[in-house]
Design an enzyme around this catalytic site. Structure first.
Site, PDB file in Angstrom:
ATOM      1  N   SER A  65       1.967  -9.608  -0.607  1.00 18.56           N
ATOM      2  CA  SER A  65       1.524  -8.208  -0.570  1.00 18.56           C
ATOM      3  C   SER A  65       1.719  -7.581   0.802  1.00 18.56           C
ATOM      4  O   SER A  65       1.839  -6.368   0.925  1.00 18.56           O
ATOM      5  CB  SER A  65       0.051  -8.132  -0.959  1.00 18.56           C
ATOM      6  OG  SER A  65      -0.706  -9.030  -0.159  1.00 18.56           O
ATOM      7  N   LYS A 110       0.815  -1.220   0.000  1.00 20.06           N
ATOM      8  CA  LYS A 110       0.000   0.000   0.000  1.00 20.06           C
ATOM      9  C   LYS A 110       0.851   1.273   0.000  1.00 20.06           C
ATOM     10  O   LYS A 110       0.448   2.292  -0.560  1.00 20.06           O
ATOM     11  CB  LYS A 110      -0.946   0.009   1.206  1.00 20.06           C
ATOM     12  CG  LYS A 110      -1.950  -1.147   1.217  1.00 20.06           C
ATOM     13  CD  LYS A 110      -2.892  -1.091   0.027  1.00 20.06           C
ATOM     14  CE  LYS A 110      -3.807  -2.290  -0.018  1.00 20.06           C
ATOM     15  NZ  LYS A 110      -4.694  -2.286  -1.194  1.00 20.06           N
ATOM     16  N   GLU A 141     -10.114   5.367   2.446  1.00 19.20           N
ATOM     17  CA  GLU A 141     -10.964   4.280   2.967  1.00 19.20           C
ATOM     18  C   GLU A 141     -10.006   3.143   3.306  1.00 19.20           C
ATOM     19  O   GLU A 141      -8.904   3.068   2.733  1.00 19.20           O
ATOM     20  CB  GLU A 141     -11.973   3.840   1.902  1.00 19.20           C
ATOM     21  CG  GLU A 141     -11.452   2.821   0.900  1.00 19.20           C
ATOM     22  CD  GLU A 141     -10.437   3.395  -0.101  1.00 19.20           C
ATOM     23  OE1 GLU A 141     -10.392   4.639  -0.269  1.00 19.20           O
ATOM     24  OE2 GLU A 141      -9.698   2.605  -0.688  1.00 19.20           O
TER      25      GLU A 141
HETATM   26  C1  LIG Z   1      -1.869  -6.895   2.917  1.00 19.91           C
HETATM   27  C2  LIG Z   1      -2.882  -6.740   1.825  1.00 19.91           C
HETATM   28  N1  LIG Z   1      -2.782  -7.519   0.728  1.00 19.91           N
HETATM   29  C3  LIG Z   1      -3.691  -7.427  -0.274  1.00 19.91           C
HETATM   30  C4  LIG Z   1      -4.746  -6.539  -0.198  1.00 19.91           C
HETATM   31  C5  LIG Z   1      -5.741  -6.522  -1.314  1.00 19.91           C
HETATM   32  O1  LIG Z   1      -5.698  -5.261  -1.963  1.00 19.91           O
HETATM   33  P1  LIG Z   1      -5.288  -5.195  -3.507  1.00 19.91           P
HETATM   34  O2  LIG Z   1      -3.822  -5.463  -3.578  1.00 19.91           O
HETATM   35  O3  LIG Z   1      -5.619  -3.808  -3.920  1.00 19.91           O
HETATM   36  O4  LIG Z   1      -6.087  -6.247  -4.205  1.00 19.91           O
HETATM   37  C6  LIG Z   1      -4.867  -5.705   0.915  1.00 19.91           C
HETATM   38  C7  LIG Z   1      -5.941  -4.709   0.954  1.00 19.91           C
HETATM   39  N2  LIG Z   1      -5.993  -3.870   1.865  1.00 19.91           N
HETATM   40  C8  LIG Z   1      -6.797  -2.669   1.780  1.00 19.91           C
HETATM   41  C9  LIG Z   1      -6.694  -1.927   3.098  1.00 19.91           C
HETATM   42  O5  LIG Z   1      -5.778  -2.253   3.908  1.00 19.91           O
HETATM   43  O6  LIG Z   1      -7.441  -1.004   3.296  1.00 19.91           O
HETATM   44  C10 LIG Z   1      -8.205  -2.960   1.398  1.00 19.91           C
HETATM   45  O7  LIG Z   1      -8.876  -3.417   2.509  1.00 19.91           O
HETATM   46  C11 LIG Z   1      -8.857  -1.793   0.649  1.00 19.91           C
HETATM   47  C12 LIG Z   1      -8.028  -0.617   0.359  1.00 19.91           C
HETATM   48  C13 LIG Z   1      -9.320  -2.344  -0.681  1.00 19.91           C
HETATM   49  C14 LIG Z   1      -3.921  -5.811   1.949  1.00 19.91           C
HETATM   50  O8  LIG Z   1      -3.999  -5.027   3.052  1.00 19.91           O
END
Ligand SMILES: Cc1ncc(COP(=O)(O)O)c(/C=N/[C@H](C(=O)O)[C@@H](O)C(C)C)c1O
Length: 380
Positions: free
Chosen positions: A364, A81, A103
């Site tokens: 990720s 992120k 968000e």
């Molecule tokens: C460690 C981790 N790995 C994968 C994801 C999935 O988000 P994408 O990579 O955008 O598919 C997430 C998604 N996290 C966001 C968040 O932390 O807010 C999600 O909940 C939203 C922004 C979509 C994540 O935290």
């Protein structure tokens, strides 16, 4: 602003100028060596890039496929992120915006936004579903420690879908002063394209690392989990022009690309879980980051083109994969990332992933936030 029939900008008239201002400024910034240099510099000295491409030697021996892990879990704040937020926060400052809105579901995007706000001196307001506030309390504390205001959202399913709707409502009311920092490849144009561009640092680095380390220069498979789809879109961007097979892994309970139908939500057209009346349904995933009832438009398009394949794994398979990686490689992945690995474990040795293949898996994020969930689900 379209990916085939998907994408677009389905927002109230009052948001069109704000979205267009972001699109125009991004176009200028992305072709400005000064902006690119500032971003690359921060990603290096602050976020800790480049991230390693780690061979998982013991797991590879057990599975009889060569598993390479792209370590976004090692970035500052513990997930991919930060790549996207650093770009958007620099863009917000370039636009003279006074504060950031975001968000979050798993909280990792919220933590990354709070981090960038602290670094650049921009106040941050993060909208988070009440259910997610409870199940990702670790990250709520981190956001507050970093100086962000966390706004619990109690409407609807009280998860990401509602947090995103609330954040957009708030942006409408404050579009001149606030910059809306979107956490994934979702939202109205330019966000899906822009977030993919900010996340393509994952794929571009991995492409160079594979070229240096693999005899074939390109892995046979490139696998990433898909919530909104940003870590996958960034990883795929480095390989879409190669022969590598692209696999997006969704949560069984939140599989927009695998089980969705075309619809519109949060300002864009894509594939969403919906009932026969076209009402968007709730997602049900133990992984807050994958608990989204849709998928980014670029993934919907890649699926239609047949350039990428989308599969689902269950909560149980993801938990087992997380524990297995911890015990064979000493790496505790985020439960979201464990979904990608779970497919590799299921497919290894079958025609989906033949023995002897080389597979790159993007981790990720790291699993600190999920320790309680994993402990509750695992007899240790
Ligand atoms: C460690 C981790 N790995 C994968 C994801 C999935 O988000 P994408 O990579 O955008 O598919 C997430 C998604 N996290 C966001 C968040 O932390 O807010 C999600 O909940 C939203 C922004 C979509 C994540 O935290």
């Amino acid at each position: 602003g379209r990916f085939g029939r998907y994408g677009g900008r389905y927002v109230p008239e009052s948001l069109v100028p704000a979205c267009q201002a972001v699109a125009d400024e991004f176009a200028r910034a992305w072709s400005d060596p000064g902006f690119r240099g500032s971003l690359a510099g921060l990603l290096s000295v602050y976020a800790g890039r480049p991230t390693p491409l780690t061979p998982a030697l013991r797991l590879s021996a057990e599975l009889d496929v060569t598993v390479l892990l792209k370590r976004e879990d090692l970035t500052h704040t513990g997930s991919h992120k930060i790549n996207n937020v650093m770009g958007q926060a620099l863009l917000a400052r370039r636009m003279g915006r006074a504060r950031l809105i975001a968000e979050t579901g798993a909280g990792m995007h919220g933590v990354a936004t709070a981090t960038a706000g602290a670094l650049l001196g921009l106040p941050v307001k993060v909208f988070m579903g009440e259910r997610d506030v409870e199940r990702q309390a670790h990250n709520v504390f981190r956001m507050r420690l970093l100086g962000a205001e966390v706004v619990p959202v109690s409407t609807g399913s009280r998860t990401l879908k509602d947090a995103t709707s609330e954040a957009m409502r708030h942006w409408v009311a404050d579009a001149d002063e606030a910059y809306y920092c979107v956490g994934s490849v979702i939202g109205p144009h330019p966000y899906p394209m822009m977030v993919r561009e900010f996340q393509r640092v994952i794929g571009d680095e991995a492409r160079r690392q594979c070229a240096a380390e693999l005899p074939a220069a390109v892995p046979d498979y490139v696998v990433a989990c898909v919530g909104g789809g940003s870590n996958a879109a960034g990883t795929f961007a480095g390989f879409v022009g190669t022969a590598a097979k692209l696999v997006g892994v969704e949560a069984e309970g939140g599989a927009g690309a695998s089980n969705g139908e075309i619809g519109v939500l949060h300002g864009f057209q894509s594939l969403f879980l919906q009932d026969e009346d076209g009402h968007i349904e709730e997602a049900h995933s133990m992984a807050a980051g994958l608990d989204y009832p849709g998928v980014g438009p670029e993934h919907a398009h890649l699926r239609d083109l047949g350039r990428a394949r989308y599969v689902t794994v269950s909560d149980a398979e993801a938990i087992a994969a997380a524990v297995r990686l911890a015990r064979t490689e000493g790496i505790l992945p985020a439960i979201e990332s464990a979904h990608a690995l779970a497919w590799v474990i299921r497919a290894a040795g079958t025609s989906d992933l033949p023995a002897g293949s080389t597979v790159l898996v993007t981790l990720s994020g790291r699993g600190d936030k999920d320790v309680a969930t994993l402990m509750a689900e695992t007899e240790l």
